[in-house]
Scaffold this active site. Structure first.
Site, short mmCIF file in Angstrom:
data_model
loop_
_atom_site.label_atom_id
_atom_site.label_comp_id
_atom_site.label_asym_id
_atom_site.label_seq_id
_atom_site.Cartn_x
_atom_site.Cartn_y
_atom_site.Cartn_z
N ARG A 134 0.93 -1.15 0.06
CA ARG A 134 0.00 0.05 0.06
C ARG A 134 0.83 1.43 0.15
NH1 ARG A 134 -4.83 -0.05 -0.12
NH2 ARG A 134 -5.85 -2.00 -0.33
N HIS A 151 8.29 -6.36 -7.05
CA HIS A 151 6.80 -5.90 -7.25
C HIS A 151 6.79 -4.54 -6.50
CE1 HIS A 151 2.74 -5.26 -8.24
NE2 HIS A 151 2.66 -6.57 -8.88
N TYR A 158 1.18 -1.54 -5.36
CA TYR A 158 0.27 -1.76 -6.37
C TYR A 158 -0.44 -0.23 -6.24
CZ TYR A 158 -1.85 -4.06 -2.83
OH TYR A 158 -2.73 -4.63 -1.61
N HIS A 160 2.71 -1.96 -11.84
CA HIS A 160 1.43 -1.54 -12.61
C HIS A 160 1.53 -0.25 -13.24
CE1 HIS A 160 -0.67 -4.49 -9.61
NE2 HIS A 160 0.12 -4.86 -10.20
N GLU A 194 3.35 -4.09 -16.19
CA GLU A 194 2.48 -5.44 -16.12
C GLU A 194 0.98 -5.20 -16.77
OE1 GLU A 194 1.80 -6.66 -12.09
OE2 GLU A 194 0.49 -8.24 -12.92
N ASP A 244 0.46 -11.01 -17.25
CA ASP A 244 -0.27 -11.67 -16.10
C ASP A 244 -1.52 -12.50 -16.68
OD1 ASP A 244 -2.32 -12.09 -13.90
OD2 ASP A 244 -0.94 -10.84 -12.81
N HIS A 266 -4.91 -11.19 -15.72
CA HIS A 266 -5.10 -9.88 -16.14
C HIS A 266 -5.53 -9.80 -17.78
CE1 HIS A 266 -2.66 -8.01 -12.64
NE2 HIS A 266 -3.69 -8.85 -12.20
N HIS A 303 3.11 -13.76 -14.68
CA HIS A 303 2.52 -13.81 -13.48
C HIS A 303 1.48 -15.05 -13.73
CE1 HIS A 303 3.38 -9.86 -11.64
NE2 HIS A 303 4.25 -10.58 -11.39
N ASP A 311 -9.89 -8.53 -12.44
CA ASP A 311 -8.86 -8.79 -11.79
C ASP A 311 -8.88 -9.42 -10.40
OD1 ASP A 311 -5.99 -8.99 -10.67
OD2 ASP A 311 -5.86 -6.77 -10.42
N HIS A 321 -7.65 -12.90 -8.76
CA HIS A 321 -6.90 -14.28 -9.06
C HIS A 321 -7.61 -15.46 -8.35
CE1 HIS A 321 -3.00 -11.62 -9.20
NE2 HIS A 321 -3.99 -10.94 -9.81
N GLU A 347 0.57 -16.10 -8.35
CA GLU A 347 0.23 -15.01 -7.36
C GLU A 347 -1.23 -15.54 -7.09
OE1 GLU A 347 0.42 -11.63 -10.14
OE2 GLU A 347 1.88 -10.83 -8.84
ZN ZN Z 1 -3.99 -8.93 -10.35
FE FE Z 2 0.09 -9.91 -11.35
FE FE Z 3 0.81 -6.85 -10.04
#
Ligand code: ZN
Ligand code: FE
Ligand code: FE
Length: 279
Positions: free
Chosen positions: A38, A68, A71, A109, A144, A178, A181, A213, A226, A228, A258
């Site tokens: 975050r 990563h 996000y 992202h 991504e 991904d 995604h 991913h 989105d 997963h 993920e």
């Molecule tokens: Zn995702």
């Molecule tokens: Fe991802």
């Molecule tokens: Fe991601």
């Protein structure tokens, strides 16, 4: 060529501990958040941990890791302080990557256009990358592919390449695909993997693709959600994901799960199953 497979892991106990976790579940790579996903401040790097991490890697033959970015970063924000925060975080993370392990991958992202439209956002994201990328950097920054939730930029291959085309040091930029995604974004990797990869190659170029991913999806193709799902429990299914890890154009890339699991054994099972699927 070895199968480079791993999953997202916590670095709360340090990099060496994360590498040991990876090895314990049959992985030979892992992904981690550079800091609280975050946002916020990154933990100080510990030289003892980094030396230990290097030893663990050497012993296990681990040659690839993927970082990563948080996000919540949005270099395309309409708020100057949000753009500034994204810039500072990206610059700091890229510098830290040179100390953690040079020559690795850093995924982000792209951002969200929050009503400005994708064109304006693409300009801002590219400007941010031009501000943070350094010629001497050994880390490759990956954009991504996104599901297209809300006003996310990067749902289409065209949006991704539009960013890369505006980056001066484009040699330092690649793409992370991904599977959840792109599926949610409307690319049918189940019924038409070949066509999707041809389109990726035509629009972006498969030479830009540096990591995958590997996720199943809780939603049908084109849902823009989105969410997963564990392998084989979603709309993509195991066979389509096995076809991805075996595809001649993809099989030498590093793959990262993920998927939602409460503990490491869930990843261990998926890794074992994917290894068994490798032809
Ligand atoms: Zn995702
Ligand atoms: Fe991802
Ligand atoms: Fe991601």
């Amino acid at each position: 060529m070895t199968f480079t497979i791993g999953c997202h892991l916590s670095i709360a106990k340090g990099f060496a501990a994360a590498a040991r976790d990876a090895i314990s579940i049959g992985a030979n790579t892992f992904q981690f958040f550079t800091r609280n996903p975050r946002g916020g401040k990154a933990k100080q790097l510990d030289p003892v941990d980094l030396a230990d991490f290097a030893d663990v890697r050497t012993q296990a033959g681990m040659t690839r890791i993927l970082a990563h970015a948080p996000y919540t970063l949005n270099p395309a924000s309409v708020k100057p302080e949000t753009c500034e925060f994204a810039l500072q975080t990206l610059a700091d993370d890229l510098q830290r990557m040179e100390q953690i392990m040079p020559g690795q991958l850093y995924n982000m992202h792209p951002g969200a256009h929050v009503g400005q439209g994708p064109e304006a956002a693409i300009d801002k994201i590219a400007a941010a990358l031009n501000a943070v990328l350094q010629p001497q950097q050994t880390t490759t920054l990956l954009l991504e592919t996104m599901a297209g939730k809300g006003s996310e930029v990067g749902r289409t291959f065209e949006e991704i390449v539009a960013i890369i085309d505006r980056v001066e040091l484009a040699d330092h930029v690649g793409v992370c695909l991904d599977t959840c995604h792109v599926w949610d974004g409307g690319y049918d990797i189940v019924g038409n993997l070949e066509g999707t990869l041809e389109e990726f190659d035509r629009v972006i170029g498969l030479d830009r693709l540096r990591a995958i991913h590997l996720n199943d999806s809780k939603n049908p193709c084109g849902a823009h959600k989105d969410r997963h799902e564990a392998l084989d429990e979603g709309f993509i299914g195991f066979d389509a994901l096995a076809a991805i890890v075996n595809h001649p154009a993809l099989r030498d890339l590093p793959f990262y799960l993920e998927t939602p699991h409460d503990d490491l054994s869930g990843y261990a099972d998926e890794i074992a199953r994917l290894k068994a699927s490798r032809s």
